[in-house]
Write a protein that holds these residues in place. Structure first.
Motif: not given
Ligand code: SAM
Length: 339
Positions: A28-29, A67-70, A95-97, A119, A159, A189, A334
């Protein structure tokens, strides 16, 4: 006096993306095979970032999220956290994976990080591989485990996508409870980067609440007057709390107090904004902090963004930004501006 935009929304919160690199390729990203990356020379040094944060704090920002990226891919991140932890902030979060949390949870805690959002979209290793293109579920779970022993108040963000992981609401809630974390379900989103987005894949907040009610009994919405948090919170009959971020089907732009800055210092006033403004350039040409503050203030005062609400008003919507445009303007991704 707080700085207020054209729709009466204060500037309180800043999301700082510290890198556009990521070690996952979530469907999704970041679903593509190739990306255009930021140039190393353009990345803000920590000291530059800290100076810009001072300017934002002077304008009323008291919540910072990295946040990021990671973000854990950014070298020496705990050093940045240490710099930011000295500032007069109400909140300093990340915010991290969780891919690198096993190694970084303790240094981040020592550096003064207050809160973590992690996440986690699935508890199933095979599904994790399908969703992220990395066979690293176990490593993520190890990271979360390490963090949950050091941090309280962890939020687990998932998500939810129809036909992908929408059968895991209960399991995610159970796992969250087992480590003392609050789970938040995020509606899929159509932000930049989500090139495979379709409305059919979105599981609306209302449906999630209905499903959980059918399973557990009445779910109670928690009233939080004055809250600008993106999640609406609910309680299950057994007292467990969870949140839903319904940016897609019930957007909440009217409460948005968030600005964003990319790792190369481009300032955005909305996740959906197509135009940003380079604070790095202003900083590197030697503008004084007061002049940079005036540049930010000018943009915030004029802010009328209602990105998610405007998307909601479009019927038959498809992905927001076509892939060719993302390639030409990577700052629309994003993973550049941070979620
Ligand atoms: N890498 C980190 C992470 O995974 O949390 C931080 C960046 S990531 C872009 C931040 C958040 O955006 C994550 O929780 C991710 O699930 C959410 N995210 C990214 N694309 C999305 C989308 N299309 N719809 C909803 N949430 C989204």
């Amino acid at each position: 006096m707080p700085l207020v935009d054209a729709l009466g929304r204060p500037l309180r919160s800043l999301r700082v993306s510290v890198t556009d690199r990521c070690n996952l390729r979530c469907e999704y990203c970041m679903p593509e095979q190739e990306y255009v990356w930021l140039s190393r020379d353009d990345l803000l040094h920590f000291e530059e970032l800290s100076r810009l944060v001072d300017v934002f704090v002077g304008l009323g920002v008291d919540k910072i999220r990295l946040t990021g990226g990671e973000p854990l891919l950014r070298r020496n991140l705990p050093q940045l956290v240490e710099l930011l932890a000295r500032k007069p902030l109400q909140d300093l979060a990340l915010t991290t994976n969780a891919m690198l949390l096993d190694e970084f949870a303790a240094p981040l805690k020592r550096a003064g990080l207050r809160r973590l959002n992690i996440s986690l979209d699935t508890l199933q290793p095979a599904r994790f591989l399908q969703l992220t293109r990395q066979n690293d579920h176990e490593r993520v779970m190890r990271g979360i485990d390490a963090a949950s022993r050091l941090f309280s108040g962890i939020k687990l963000d998932a998500v939810i996508m129809r036909g992908v992981n929408d059968d895991e609401l209960e399991a995610l809630l159970a796992y969250g409870a087992s480590i003392g974390a609050e789970v938040r379900f995020i509606e899929y989103m159509d932000v930049g980067g989500a090139t495979r987005w379709t409305s059919e894949t979105v599981v609306p907040r209302r449906e999630m609440v209905e499903r959980l009610t059918a399973r557990f009994g009445a779910v109670t919405a928690i009233e939080e007057p004055g809250s600008t948090a993106p999640a609406d919170r609910y309680a299950l009959p057994d007292g467990r709390l969870f949140g839903i971020i319904s940016s897609t089907t019930e957007p909440f732009c009217r409460d948005c107090d968030r600005a964003r800055m990319t790792a190369d210092g481009v300032f955005f006033t909305c996740l959906y904004a197509t135009e940003g403004f380079s604070l790095r350039e202003a900083l590197r040409r030697g503008e004084a902090p007061e002049a940079i503050a005036a540049l930010i203030a000018q943009r915030w005062i004029a802010r009328r963004d209602r990105g998610a609400e405007e998307r909601f008003e479009i019927h038959d919507r498809t992905a927001y930004i076509p892939l060719a445009t993302l390639r030409e303007h990577p700052h629309l991704e994003m993973h550049k501006r941070g979620g």
